[in-house]
Motif scaffolding. Structure first.
Motif, short mmCIF file in Angstrom:
data_model
loop_
_atom_site.label_atom_id
_atom_site.label_comp_id
_atom_site.label_asym_id
_atom_site.label_seq_id
_atom_site.Cartn_x
_atom_site.Cartn_y
_atom_site.Cartn_z
N GLY A 43 -54.61 -22.45 -11.84
CA GLY A 43 -54.13 -22.78 -13.17
C GLY A 43 -53.35 -21.65 -13.80
O GLY A 43 -52.57 -20.95 -13.15
N LEU A 44 -53.56 -21.47 -15.10
CA LEU A 44 -52.87 -20.44 -15.86
C LEU A 44 -53.88 -19.54 -16.54
O LEU A 44 -54.99 -19.96 -16.87
N LEU A 48 -45.63 -25.62 -21.41
CA LEU A 48 -45.87 -24.26 -20.93
C LEU A 48 -45.06 -24.07 -19.66
O LEU A 48 -45.12 -24.89 -18.74
N VAL A 49 -44.26 -23.00 -19.62
CA VAL A 49 -43.48 -22.67 -18.43
C VAL A 49 -43.91 -21.28 -17.98
O VAL A 49 -43.90 -20.33 -18.77
N SER A 50 -44.30 -21.16 -16.72
CA SER A 50 -44.72 -19.85 -16.20
C SER A 50 -43.78 -19.41 -15.10
O SER A 50 -43.24 -20.22 -14.34
N LEU A 51 -43.59 -18.10 -15.02
CA LEU A 51 -42.82 -17.47 -13.96
C LEU A 51 -43.76 -16.52 -13.23
O LEU A 51 -44.25 -15.56 -13.82
N TYR A 82 -45.09 -4.78 -9.01
CA TYR A 82 -44.29 -5.90 -9.47
C TYR A 82 -43.00 -5.42 -10.13
O TYR A 82 -42.91 -4.31 -10.64
N GLN A 83 -42.02 -6.33 -10.14
CA GLN A 83 -40.83 -6.13 -10.94
C GLN A 83 -41.15 -6.47 -12.40
O GLN A 83 -42.08 -7.23 -12.68
N ALA A 84 -40.38 -5.92 -13.33
CA ALA A 84 -40.46 -6.36 -14.72
C ALA A 84 -39.69 -7.68 -14.82
O ALA A 84 -38.50 -7.74 -14.49
N ILE A 85 -40.36 -8.75 -15.24
CA ILE A 85 -39.76 -10.09 -15.21
C ILE A 85 -39.82 -10.73 -16.60
O ILE A 85 -40.62 -10.35 -17.45
N CYS A 97 -39.85 -9.99 -23.91
CA CYS A 97 -39.15 -8.96 -23.14
C CYS A 97 -39.48 -9.09 -21.64
O CYS A 97 -39.98 -10.10 -21.18
N HIS A 98 -39.17 -8.07 -20.88
CA HIS A 98 -39.50 -8.04 -19.46
C HIS A 98 -40.81 -7.28 -19.28
O HIS A 98 -40.96 -6.18 -19.82
N ALA A 99 -41.74 -7.86 -18.55
CA ALA A 99 -43.07 -7.27 -18.41
C ALA A 99 -43.39 -7.04 -16.94
O ALA A 99 -43.06 -7.87 -16.08
N TYR A 100 -44.06 -5.92 -16.66
CA TYR A 100 -44.52 -5.62 -15.30
C TYR A 100 -45.81 -6.39 -15.04
O TYR A 100 -46.89 -5.82 -14.89
N GLU A 101 -45.70 -7.70 -14.99
CA GLU A 101 -46.84 -8.57 -14.76
C GLU A 101 -46.53 -9.47 -13.57
O GLU A 101 -45.37 -9.75 -13.25
N ARG A 102 -47.59 -9.96 -12.91
CA ARG A 102 -47.35 -10.91 -11.84
C ARG A 102 -46.83 -12.23 -12.40
O ARG A 102 -45.98 -12.89 -11.78
N GLU A 103 -47.31 -12.60 -13.59
CA GLU A 103 -46.92 -13.89 -14.16
C GLU A 103 -46.73 -13.75 -15.66
O GLU A 103 -47.51 -13.08 -16.35
#
Length: 665
Positions: A181-182, A383-386, A414-417, A445-451
């Motif tokens: 899930g999320l 809800l849209v997740s990347l 991770y990349q900042a996404i 903004c761009h975050a160093y997170e997996r999702e």
């Protein structure tokens, strides 16, 4: 491989996992964490060798909570709380009716399911567990003869590549791995709710969501909530920095004076209460509420649990992670409204250097990022997740982290996404013009997170989604997921080909030009600058061949000789050279006949077009003036020839030989 493991489990004798062996390769990845000191002290034992009458689960599920051992995986153990609260999720991850020792079907192996990049992956392990002496070294259940958490932890270690790779992580990642899930990490408001609102011009700064515990009341029975400390607050507890705990329940209590007080029951995976303050046993806080209520609440605490009030909670913890409730049908429930998000879609994508890794919105190459249509049928919550994914060199079947993340820093993992969304009135639109407008929604903004997750209420119509990494050229695979309360559809936006396509047949003639942009003389920048025509010019001729069609296919490629981590934004224009002019005296006001723009932060840019006979000049440039560098320009022109039937036969096959050089020391 999983089918082979199942066959081995059915064979005589106890299963020994050949892919996750009982040695240091399964324990350690690079010996960079404190468990490295346990090298050569760990032995492996099956449950029946550790205790009498082992069981997978306790009779009372509430007695099956995890107790952390020598491994720093509190983030994973906190996520496991959602399995205890939801039997259908537990059955999904740990298929029921798996025999333990004493059952005639027992073969020493267990099967688990973990979610990975859009799909459930089966992980099979043997039940030999790491021990020091005859005691479990890492996580265990509160009830000593219960082994579900130790076995799941081993499956999760195999999923990631080793036990050491479970040292430090995010609760949100484990929640997604265990539920499919999320999960969102939300700020805790200090002294109240905080909201950061971006201006219309500052489109990357959007509302930063912070947690109000009352928001979660409609979904509190189904969601998982974890709280985390980022630093040692020096308060009533002995908890140090970077530790995660589980919020077991929160409720409103009436005080003896008639006021309202919010209390939270927290569970520490260490298995001890480790907390002081007003709500410890015998603390001053209990005298402020009805004695019967106080007695009831104190009776609810188990090993490692304690109560605190909202004020203490906000002062002692920095953020919370909330796992979305999931019903038996697999549908998510919104933590913001309680709405059932019964519609879902997912698509896999990839940022490819030189093609679709355009970087953040300040780059001219942003529009080259992958693009997706989100069609909303009727107004609803969306809800849209990347979610980004990086393969690992060793054990690609399971692992989700890179092999280089030895010190577990986010920036290496991770990349900042980020994810941006625009409302599009019709499917045919001017992309450049639209991207100059503020998006109707985006992640913060761009975050160093997996999702990262975008939450919005959308009107019917088309919406354009653009996922991006911060750095141009940053490569990664990703998953776009959409969950909505009303019908939606998700599809990839096909990038249109060149307006003047190349013909596939025929012969090609290639010319190469080598040049240099020199600061102050020949690095003139793009056409936005008056110095543009100071850039190097290269002339080529399209011949008037009677056998040719009215126009000739031409393919031009510009390659900059710089490391991909230090690229300039490059592009080029093609000008028609009038009769009597040389390419170095092109009229300044002439428009190019073809252009390879916008300028992109890539090593190669290319353009295919059709040109009429004549003399042309190519002007390669960087976007900004005075950006020095070497480059190569290739011009390919199609040559039309009469087709000749060849009767030649190959006399003997050509043998390909591979040469391997070995360095002798």
């Amino acid at each position: 491989m999983e089918e082979e493991e199942r066959d081995e489990c059915r064979s005589e004798g106890l299963f020994e996992d050949p892919d996750f062996t009982c040695d240091d390769t399964s324990l350690f990845s690079d010996y960079s964490t404190p468990i490295a000191k346990l090298q050569r002290t760990i032995t492996w034992h099956r449950p029946q060798e550790i205790c009498v009458s082992p069981a997978l689960f306790p009779d009372n599920v509430n007695e099956g909570h995890a107790k952390q051992g020598s491994l720093g995986d509190c983030w994973f153990l906190c996520a496991c709380t959602i399995l205890i609260k939801n039997k259908h999720l537990m059955d999904k991850v740990i298929p029921p009716d798996q025999p333990m020792c004493g059952d005639g079907r027992y073969r020493g192996c267990f099967h688990f399911r973990l979610w990975r990049l859009g799909h459930w992956t089966e992980v099979t392990i043997d039940d030999r567990l790491p021990c020091i002496g005859s005691m479990l070294c890492f996580s265990r259940c509160q009830t000593p003869n219960v082994f579900w958490i130790a076995l799941l932890e081993k499956a999760y270690a195999k999923f990631y590549g080793s036990y050491e790779r479970l040292w430090a992580g995010q609760v949100s990642e484990a929640l997604v791995d265990l539920t499919g899930g999320l999960a969102e990490r939300l700020n805790l408001a200090k002294g109240g709710l905080e909201e950061e609102l971006g201006t219309e011009q500052d489109s990357d700064r959007v509302r930063r969501r912070t947690l109000s515990l009352s928001l979660l009341h409609p979904v509190r029975n189904g969601c998982a909530v974890s709280c985390c400390t980022h630093s040692s607050h020096g308060g009533a507890g002995e908890v140090d920095q970077y530790h995660a705990m589980s919020v077991m329940e929160w409720l409103d209590v009436t005080t003896v004076s008639g006021g309202q007080l919010q209390l939270l029951r927290i569970r520490n995976p260490w298995g001890r209460r480790c907390w002081g303050g007003d709500w410890v046993e015998g603390g001053a806080g209990w005298s402020s509420i009805d004695p019967a209520c106080a007695l009831d609440l104190q009776g609810r605490t188990k090993e490692g649990e304690f109560w605190l009030d909202k004020t203490e909670f906000l002062s002692q913890f920095d953020d919370v992670t909330v796992g979305y409730p999931i019903n038996k049908e697999g549908h998510l429930q919104s933590i913001y409204t309680g709405n059932l998000l019964a519609y879902s879609h997912q698509l896999v994508g990839r940022w490819v250097r030189g093609h679709s890794a355009g970087g953040w919105r300040n780059n001219n190459s942003y529009c080259t990022n992958p693009k997706y249509w989100l069609k909303v049928a009727q107004r609803g919550e969306v809800l849209v997740s990347l979610l980004q994914h990086k393969k690992c060199r060793n054990n690609e079947q399971y692992m989700q982290r890179t092999a280089e993340d030895g010190n577990n820093t986010k920036h290496q993992r991770y990349q900042a996404i980020a994810l941006h969304m625009w409302k599009v009135e019709k499917k045919r639109f001017n992309l450049s013009r639209m991207l100059n407008k503020p998006p109707c929604g985006s992640t913060h903004c761009h975050a160093y997170e997996r999702e990262v997750v975008l939450h919005s209420h959308l009107e019917p119509g088309y919406h354009l989604l653009i996922p991006s990494a911060f750095l141009p050229g940053a490569e990664a695979s990703f998953l776009i997921r959409v969950f909505s309360s009303s019908p939606t559809s998700l599809s990839a936006l096909k990038t249109p080909g060149p307006s003047l396509p190349l013909e596939a047949d025929g012969e090609w003639e290639t010319s190469y030009f080598h040049g240099m942009w020199v600061k102050g003389t020949s690095a003139g920048g793009s056409r936005n600058f008056r110095s543009h025509l100071q850039n190097p010019c290269f002339q080529f001729t399209v011949c008037d061949d009677p056998a040719s069609k009215p126009a000739t296919n031409v393919r031009i490629t510009l390659h900059q000789s710089r490391d991909y981590t230090d690229l300039h934004a490059i592009g080029f224009h093609i000008y028609k050279v009038p009769e009597g002019f040389s390419e170095v005296t092109l009229p300044r006001d002439d428009n190019p006949v073809a252009s390879c723009v916008p300028h992109c932060y890539t090593q190669d840019v290319s353009l295919a077009c059709c040109l009429f006979p004549g003399v042309y000049a190519v002007v390669p440039s960087t976007y900004q003036p005075d950006c020095p560098g070497n480059f190569t320009l290739s011009v390919e022109r199609r040559i039309h020839r009469r087709v000749v039937e060849c009767q030649e036969r190959l006399v003997r096959p050509i043998q390909e030989v591979s040469h391997i050089s070995v360095m002798h020391r």
